[in-house]
Motif scaffolding. Structure first.
Motif, mmCIF file in Angstrom:
data_model
loop_
_atom_site.group_PDB
_atom_site.id
_atom_site.type_symbol
_atom_site.label_atom_id
_atom_site.label_comp_id
_atom_site.label_asym_id
_atom_site.label_seq_id
_atom_site.Cartn_x
_atom_site.Cartn_y
_atom_site.Cartn_z
ATOM 1 N N TYR A 77 41.507 49.097 14.442
ATOM 2 C CA TYR A 77 41.195 49.867 15.551
ATOM 3 C C TYR A 77 39.716 50.779 16.275
ATOM 4 N N ILE A 78 39.298 49.904 16.917
ATOM 5 C CA ILE A 78 38.333 50.349 16.931
ATOM 6 C C ILE A 78 38.711 52.116 18.086
ATOM 7 N N HIS A 79 38.382 53.160 18.019
ATOM 8 C CA HIS A 79 38.016 53.905 18.506
ATOM 9 C C HIS A 79 36.524 54.351 19.430
ATOM 10 N N ASP A 80 35.803 54.422 18.472
ATOM 11 C CA ASP A 80 34.117 54.176 19.248
ATOM 12 C C ASP A 80 33.696 53.356 18.607
ATOM 13 N N PHE A 81 33.859 52.588 19.630
ATOM 14 C CA PHE A 81 32.784 51.505 19.564
ATOM 15 C C PHE A 81 31.493 51.353 18.714
ATOM 16 N N TYR A 82 30.645 52.722 19.689
ATOM 17 C CA TYR A 82 29.201 52.509 19.108
ATOM 18 C C TYR A 82 28.825 52.624 17.779
ATOM 19 N N SER A 83 29.583 54.229 17.516
ATOM 20 C CA SER A 83 29.324 54.856 16.014
ATOM 21 C C SER A 83 29.733 54.073 14.995
ATOM 22 N N SER A 84 31.023 53.398 15.477
ATOM 23 C CA SER A 84 31.801 52.544 14.056
ATOM 24 C C SER A 84 31.400 51.115 14.287
ATOM 25 N N GLY A 85 29.817 50.801 14.145
ATOM 26 C CA GLY A 85 29.267 50.015 14.502
ATOM 27 C C GLY A 85 29.217 49.080 15.470
ATOM 28 N N GLY A 86 29.735 49.228 16.842
ATOM 29 C CA GLY A 86 29.261 48.299 17.553
ATOM 30 C C GLY A 86 30.010 46.482 17.507
ATOM 31 N N THR A 87 28.660 45.371 18.167
ATOM 32 C CA THR A 87 29.482 44.349 18.117
ATOM 33 C C THR A 87 29.522 43.941 16.668
ATOM 34 N N ASN A 88 28.753 44.408 15.908
ATOM 35 C CA ASN A 88 28.507 43.839 14.553
ATOM 36 C C ASN A 88 29.405 44.012 13.807
ATOM 37 N N ASN A 89 30.051 45.319 13.492
ATOM 38 C CA ASN A 89 31.578 45.931 13.260
ATOM 39 C C ASN A 89 32.736 45.287 14.408
ATOM 40 N N LEU A 90 33.230 44.583 14.865
ATOM 41 C CA LEU A 90 33.711 44.019 15.592
ATOM 42 C C LEU A 90 33.917 42.270 15.403
ATOM 43 N N ILE A 91 32.441 41.725 15.017
ATOM 44 C CA ILE A 91 32.549 40.596 15.083
ATOM 45 C C ILE A 91 33.280 40.432 12.964
ATOM 46 N N LYS A 92 32.564 41.184 12.293
ATOM 47 C CA LYS A 92 32.890 41.077 11.526
ATOM 48 C C LYS A 92 34.492 41.404 11.404
ATOM 49 N N LYS A 93 35.618 41.995 11.767
ATOM 50 C CA LYS A 93 36.877 42.079 11.459
ATOM 51 C C LYS A 93 37.577 40.686 11.733
ATOM 52 N N LEU A 94 36.741 40.265 13.611
ATOM 53 C CA LEU A 94 37.549 38.965 13.492
ATOM 54 C C LEU A 94 37.522 38.071 12.341
ATOM 55 N N LYS A 95 35.701 37.997 11.901
ATOM 56 C CA LYS A 95 36.072 36.318 10.953
ATOM 57 C C LYS A 95 36.772 36.552 9.409
#
Length: 521
Positions: A224-242
């Protein structure tokens, strides 16, 4: 005796206001303590650092940015520096963007006026500004002292004419190395306490995180990504997806919200391996289907002329509602003449129309504008980099992305899934959930931002969007917030980066004039 200043946050606001204060302070004794939650985001902060904003683009073309940055980009050596970085870092996946915006076999941008730069470009600009600040500081070190701390502000208390700032951890000074990176100072007597006393406070806080979905309880889960930007933004999300195994199951990604945060991810999600895309289901849940619009001109753009927003009508403005009414009339008239709303909005910004309208209001009507009209106008005129909207549209056509008009009311962990309970559609199950629903309201008794509860006791005037500030961006005596923490930081609807940098200059000027009455006693 040194005047004491705490600058909390060393992103765009912190770097800019630090530069302006050091440059403008001629002789007054000043001790500056800079507090930054994570120096790995320096320079640029969460929004513009090479780390967190590696996949993000400016929402607006360069022509709408602040003058200093525009002039910096115009210089050929700076263009070469940026282009080399974008070309060398293949993981940024900017090949298509480079072909469109850079001359072939050259290191020069094609259309500077309309170019949408990657946000990380601003970190190069801020880095240079920081080096300039250090050079100036070296000449003034006799009367300006600076300490750097990596920490998080959690509480602000007022005692008489001073402010006590409490921090999450013990205060450990950071030292600057020759490459300007920050490391713990060796052989330094670090403070064992978690607080600092200051005469002045400048809050360099960025956009606030979303509200907690589960009332005042923070829902925590690794996916669960609550604060999208401070958690690493798109880079963080792509890592989770992969990280998921797509051979066994389909993966469901749920976005809470459908505006800037969602759009920023669309290009990189579209660039994922085709095998992943076939197994990926994306759902955006939002009470409204209105998202950001494409910043795109019509063929007739240059021929547009105002019909309603003319001097005769602007001079008659007395009520805040009239500004919105005139803009809506202008949009309606222009669209009948085959102009895009973006054509009209661009001419409104270029001619400083909103600034002229706002100046016609008295104080009472300005408050009505800030508290009610501004939000409605903002929702009507939110435009972004067209290619992010195009990517979203393509994902919708492929049935990878679907939109649900509903409200998320609760999150719960169940087995290996996150259950997303909605108001009308029942319970959805997601493997990853991203909250991009917009900043938390100050009217809520929130715990999303630790220091806000105490700050509301110190600065008692605020609305849903932020604190009410004076013309110097003081939200109370000797506490400045030149960014989005002030509800009236940008009534003219300039781009955020332009508004913030202009506000920082105003704040710095006022601060330097205010200090020193007892500096040399």
């Amino acid at each position: 005796m040194f005047e004491r200043l705490i600058i909390s946050g060393f992103g765009v606001i912190g770097t800019e206001v630090f530069h302006q204060i050091v440059k403008r302070n001629k002789f007054k004794k000043l001790h500056i303590c800079i507090i930054e939650k994570n120096f790995s985001n320096f320079p640029g902060g969460v929004a513009y650092s090479k780390l967190n904003s590696r996949y993000g683009f400016f929402n607006n073309p360069l022509r709408l940015s602040n003058i200093e940055f525009k002039n910096w980009v115009k210089k050929i050596p700076n263009q070469r520096k940026l282009i080399k970085y974008f070309r060398d870092n293949k993981n940024l996946k900017l090949d298509k963007w480079l072909k469109k915006n850079v001359k072939k076999n050259n290191y020069k941008f094609l259309n500077l006026k309309e170019i949408y730069l990657p946000r990380s470009a601003y970190s190069f600009f801020l880095e240079e500004k920081f080096y300039q600040t250090l050079k100036i500081l070296n000449k003034k070190k006799r009367f300006i002292k600076v300490d750097f701390y990596e920490n998080e502000l959690i509480e602000v208390l007022k005692f008489n004419d001073e402010y006590k700032c409490l921090f999450k951890n013990k205060l450990i000074k950071k030292g600057l190395l020759k490459d300007k990176s920050f490391l713990v100072k060796k052989n330094d007597n670090n403070r064992s306490e978690k607080n600092l006393i200051s005469d002045y406070l400048i809050l360099g806080v960025g956009i606030l995180p979303p509200s907690n979905v589960n009332s005042n309880i923070t829902f925590k889960d690794k996916n669960y990504i609550h604060d999208f930007y401070s958690s690493g933004g798109t880079n963080n999300l792509i890592k989770k997806l992969k990280s998921f195994n797509y051979k066994k199951n389909n993966i469901t990604l749920i976005f809470i919200g459908n505006k800037a945060g969602l759009l920023e991810t669309m290009q990189e999600i579209e660039n994922l391996n085709k095998k992943i895309l076939k197994k990926l289901n994306i759902l955006s849940v939002s009470p409204s289907n209105i998202t950001l619009q494409k910043a795109e001109f019509s063929k007739k753009y240059s021929k547009h002329k105002f019909e309603y927003l003319i001097p005769k009508n602007i001079n008659k403005i007395k009520k805040a509602q009239k500004i919105l009414s005139l803009i809506k009339s202008e949009f309606s008239f222009g669209q009948k003449k085959d102009f895009n709303k973006y054509d009209i909005w661009t001419h409104i910004l270029e001619n400083n129309i909103l600034e002229k309208c706002y100046k016609k209001l008295n104080l009472t009507q300005k408050k009505i504008y800030d508290n009610k009209i501004f939000s409605r106008l903002r929702n009507l005129t939110r435009y972004t980099f067209p290619e992010t909207v195009d990517a979203k549209n393509r994902l919708e056509k492929l049935n990878v992305l679907k939109n649900l008009n509903d409200k998320v009311v609760r999150l719960k962990r169940f087995n290996n899934k996150i259950e997303v309970k909605t108001l009308r559609s029942g319970t959805l199950k997601g493997d990853i959930v991203v909250n991009v629903s917009g900043p938390v309201s100050l009217f809520k008794n929130q715990n999303e931002v630790p220091f806000l509860k105490s700050l509301k006791k110190v600065c008692k005037k605020f609305n849903e969007r932020g604190f009410t500030s004076d013309k110097f961006f003081q939200i109370t005596s000797k506490v400045y917030a030149p960014g989005t923490l002030s509800s009236n930081f940008n009534p003219e609807r300039k781009t955020i980066i332009r508004s913030i940098t202009e506000n920082c200059t105003i704040t710095a000027k006022h601060f330097v004039k205010s200090i020193g009455r007892r500096s040399w006693n």
